[in-house]
Design a protein around this motif. Structure first.
Motif, PDB file in Angstrom:
ATOM      1  N   LEU A   1      45.415 -25.569  20.279  1.00 20.50           N
ATOM      2  CA  LEU A   1      46.123 -24.820  19.239  1.00 20.50           C
ATOM      3  C   LEU A   1      47.637 -24.949  19.406  1.00 20.50           C
ATOM      4  O   LEU A   1      48.385 -24.913  18.431  1.00 20.50           O
ATOM      5  CB  LEU A   1      45.719 -23.344  19.288  1.00 20.50           C
ATOM      6  N   PHE A   2      48.085 -25.109  20.644  1.00 20.09           N
ATOM      7  CA  PHE A   2      49.518 -25.199  20.918  1.00 20.09           C
ATOM      8  C   PHE A   2      50.077 -26.573  20.577  1.00 20.09           C
ATOM      9  O   PHE A   2      51.214 -26.698  20.109  1.00 20.09           O
ATOM     10  CB  PHE A   2      49.774 -24.872  22.395  1.00 20.09           C
ATOM     11  N   PHE A   3      49.293 -27.633  20.786  1.00 17.52           N
ATOM     12  CA  PHE A   3      49.768 -29.002  20.586  1.00 17.52           C
ATOM     13  C   PHE A   3      50.315 -29.261  19.176  1.00 17.52           C
ATOM     14  O   PHE A   3      51.419 -29.778  19.022  1.00 17.52           O
ATOM     15  CB  PHE A   3      48.638 -29.992  20.892  1.00 17.52           C
ATOM     16  N   PRO A   4      49.550 -28.943  18.107  1.00 21.87           N
ATOM     17  CA  PRO A   4      50.067 -29.224  16.762  1.00 21.87           C
ATOM     18  C   PRO A   4      51.352 -28.464  16.451  1.00 21.87           C
ATOM     19  O   PRO A   4      52.226 -28.986  15.755  1.00 21.87           O
ATOM     20  CB  PRO A   4      48.922 -28.781  15.840  1.00 21.87           C
ATOM     21  N   THR A   5      51.456 -27.244  16.949  1.00 22.87           N
ATOM     22  CA  THR A   5      52.681 -26.462  16.733  1.00 22.87           C
ATOM     23  C   THR A   5      53.873 -27.161  17.365  1.00 22.87           C
ATOM     24  O   THR A   5      54.946 -27.279  16.765  1.00 22.87           O
ATOM     25  CB  THR A   5      52.522 -25.052  17.338  1.00 22.87           C
ATOM     26  N   LEU A   6      53.683 -27.660  18.586  1.00 20.52           N
ATOM     27  CA  LEU A   6      54.742 -28.368  19.291  1.00 20.52           C
ATOM     28  C   LEU A   6      55.112 -29.656  18.560  1.00 20.52           C
ATOM     29  O   LEU A   6      56.295 -29.967  18.375  1.00 20.52           O
ATOM     30  CB  LEU A   6      54.287 -28.678  20.719  1.00 20.52           C
ATOM     31  N   ALA A   7      54.100 -30.404  18.130  1.00 18.16           N
ATOM     32  CA  ALA A   7      54.355 -31.696  17.487  1.00 18.16           C
ATOM     33  C   ALA A   7      54.999 -31.554  16.114  1.00 18.16           C
ATOM     34  O   ALA A   7      55.680 -32.474  15.648  1.00 18.16           O
ATOM     35  CB  ALA A   7      53.040 -32.475  17.358  1.00 18.16           C
ATOM     36  N   SER A   8      54.784 -30.412  15.456  1.00 21.78           N
ATOM     37  CA  SER A   8      55.338 -30.224  14.111  1.00 21.78           C
ATOM     38  C   SER A   8      56.794 -29.751  14.126  1.00 21.78           C
ATOM     39  O   SER A   8      57.449 -29.731  13.081  1.00 21.78           O
ATOM     40  CB  SER A   8      54.489 -29.207  13.331  1.00 21.78           C
TER      41      SER A   8
END
Length: 399
Positions: free
Chosen positions: A121-128
Motif C-alpha cells: 500500500l505504501f509503494f504506489p503512494t511513494l512512486a506517485s
C-alpha cells in the motif's frame, strides 16, 4: 516539436517494434530467470510445472526504452525553438516515466522479497509523489464539477484542495493493487490490463478532437507502447502459461493507468473501466481487513479431474468480530457466498474474490474457460462504462 498526428504515427510505429522486441526477448530470458531461481509453481496444472516469475520487469523495461527513444524524437531540437519549448508538457512526461519506473522497481523488489501488504500500500503512494508534485506545479486544478441536480446546493463546482491530491494518491494505490488482487489464473492479469488499455485507447480517439485534445494525445503516447509490450506478454502468459508476470507487471500496469488518468484529467472515466476490479476490491474487503479470516492465497483449487473449483476458508463465528458477523450476514443474504455449516458455530465459505464467486455461480470449469469468462465480463463492463460516460452522463453534466 512535431505535430500531434505525426507524433502519434511515430509512437504507433515504435509500439509495433516494442511488440516484436518483447516477443523475441521473453524466450531469451526464460532460462536466465529459472537459473536465478526467480520462479514459481503453477499450482493449477497437474504436473505443477516451475515457471519463471516477474516477467513484468522485461516488458516494463522495453516500455521505458520505447518511451525514452520517443522523447528526443518528439522534442527534437530541429523542430522547436528554445523560446517555444513546452517545458510543462516535457516535465509531465518525464515525471510520469519516473513514477512508472519507480513502481516497476518496487514491484520487482516485492516479487523477490515477498513483502507484506502494508508495504504494497505504501509503494504506489511513494512512486506517485513525482507525478503529484509536477501536477501541483504545472496544473494545480483541484476543482470538481457538481451534477446539475445538486448545483443549487453546492454550486457549479467545488474546490477540494488537499483532498484532491489525497484522492489522486489513493487512485494510484487502488489501480496497482486492484489488478494485483484480481489474479491467480493464467492470462488474467495481462488480459484485463490489455482490455482496459484498449478501452482507454478508444476513449482517447473519441475525445481526440475535443477541447481536451492535448491530454488525450499525452495518454496515447503511453497507452500505445503499453499495448505493444502487453500484447506480446499475453501470448506467453495465456494458458498454458510459459511465464508468470508477477507483482511487477501488476504494479507497472496499475501505475501507468493512474498516471494517464491523473494527467489526462479523466480519473472518473478510468474508474469506470475498472468496474470488475472495483467489485473485486469491495467484495474482498472483509477478508483484506481481516473481519473474516483471510488465508495467504485465495485463488481457486485444482481438482483431480483437472478443473478449478472455489477455494474456501473455515472459521468459527465466535472468532470473528461484530463487523465480521455483519459482513458475513450481508454476503449470505445476497447470495454472494456459498456457505457450508459444520454446526451452529463452525462454518466454511468461499474466499471473497471474483474468481471464486464466478466458480460458485457457474460451477467448476477449466482454467482457460475461467479466464475467458472473466475477460468477457471485462469487455461487457467496458460497454457499460461507455454507456455511463456518454448517454447517461448527459443527464447530470453538460457534455
Amino acid at each position: 516539436m512535431v505535430s500531434a498526428n505525426f507524433s502519434i504515427f511515430i509512437i504507433f510505429g515504435l509500439s509495433i517494434i516494442s511488440y516484436i522486441l518483447t516477443k523475441q526477448m521473453i524466450p531469451l530470458f526464460i532460462n536466465k530467470f529459472l537459473s536465478a531461481n526467480i520462479s514459481g509453481i503453477d499450482v493449477h496444472k497437474a504436473s505443477k510445472p516451475k515457471l519463471p516469475e516477474s516477467f513484468g520487469v522485461v516488458t516494463g523495461c522495453i516500455f521505458l526504452v520505447t518511451c525514452f527513444i520517443f522523447l528526443p524524437i518528439l522534442y527534437s531540437p530541429g523542430s522547436i525553438s528554445v523560446e517555444n519549448f513546452p517545458h510543462n508538457e516535457f516535465v509531465e512526461m518525464v515525471a510520469s516515466l519516473l513514477s512508472i519506473c519507480c513502481m516497476l522497481l518496487l514491484g520487482f523488489i516485492d516479487d523477490i522479497f515477498d513483502l507484506r501488504w502494508r508495504h504494497k500500500l505504501f509503494f504506489p503512494t511513494l512512486a506517485s509523489l513525482p507525478l503529484l508534485i509536477v501536477y501541483h506545479i504545472n496544473i494545480n486544478s483541484t476543482t470538481v464539477l457538481i451534477p446539475r441536480q445538486l448545483r443549487h446546493i453546492f454550486g457549479v463546482s467545488v474546490d477540494l484542495g488537499i483532498l484532491y491530491y489525497i484522492y489522486m494518491g489513493m487512485l494510484a494505490v487502488f489501480c496497482t493493487n486492484a489488478i494485483n488482487i484480481y489474479a491467480g489464473v493464467n492470462g488474467l492479469e495481462v488480459g484485463q490490463s490489455v482490455i482496459i488499455a484498449l478501452s482507454v485507447f478508444v476513449f482517447n480517439i473519441i475525445e481526440y478532437y475535443g477541447s481536451a485534445r492535448k491530454s488525450h494525445v499525452l495518454s496515447l503516447y503511453f497507452i500505445l507502447p503499453f499495448l505493444g509490450v502487453s500484447s506480446s506478454l499475453l501470448k506467453y502468459n495465456w494458458f498454458p502459461a510459459r511465464v508468470f508476470v508477477g507483482d511487477t507487471y501488476c504494479y507497472f500496469a496499475g501505475m501507468l493507468f493512474a498516471v494517464i488518468a491523473i494527467l489526462g484529467h479523466f480519473s472518473k472515466t478510468m474508474l469506470l473501466f475498472f468496474i470488475p476490479q472495483v467489485f473485486n476490491f469491495i467484495y474482498s474487503l472483509p477478508q483484506l481487513l481481516h473481519f473474516i479470516p483471510c488465508p495467504r492465497h485465495r485463488f481457486p483449487l485444482l481438482t483431480k479431474s483437472g478443473v478449478l473449483e472455489p477455494s474456501y476458508v473455515e472459521f468459527s463465528l465466535n472468532e470473528i468480530s461484530l463487523i465480521g458477523k455483519i459482513c458475513f450476514g450481508i454476503l449470505q443474504k445476497f447470495h454472494l457466498i456459498k456457505v457450508y455449516r459444520k454446526d451452529n458455530i463452525k462454518v466454511k465459505c468461499n474466499n471473497l474474490t471474483l474468481l471464486n464467486i464466478t466458480l460458485v455461480i457457474f460451477g467448476s470449469m477449466h482454467e482457460e474457460m475461467l479466464t475467458t469468462k472473466l475477460l468477457m465480463l471485462q469487455i461487457i463492463c467496458t460497454g457499460i462504462a461507455f454507456t455511463i460516460r456518454y448517454p447517461l452522463a448527459s443527464l447530470f453534466y453538460d457534455v
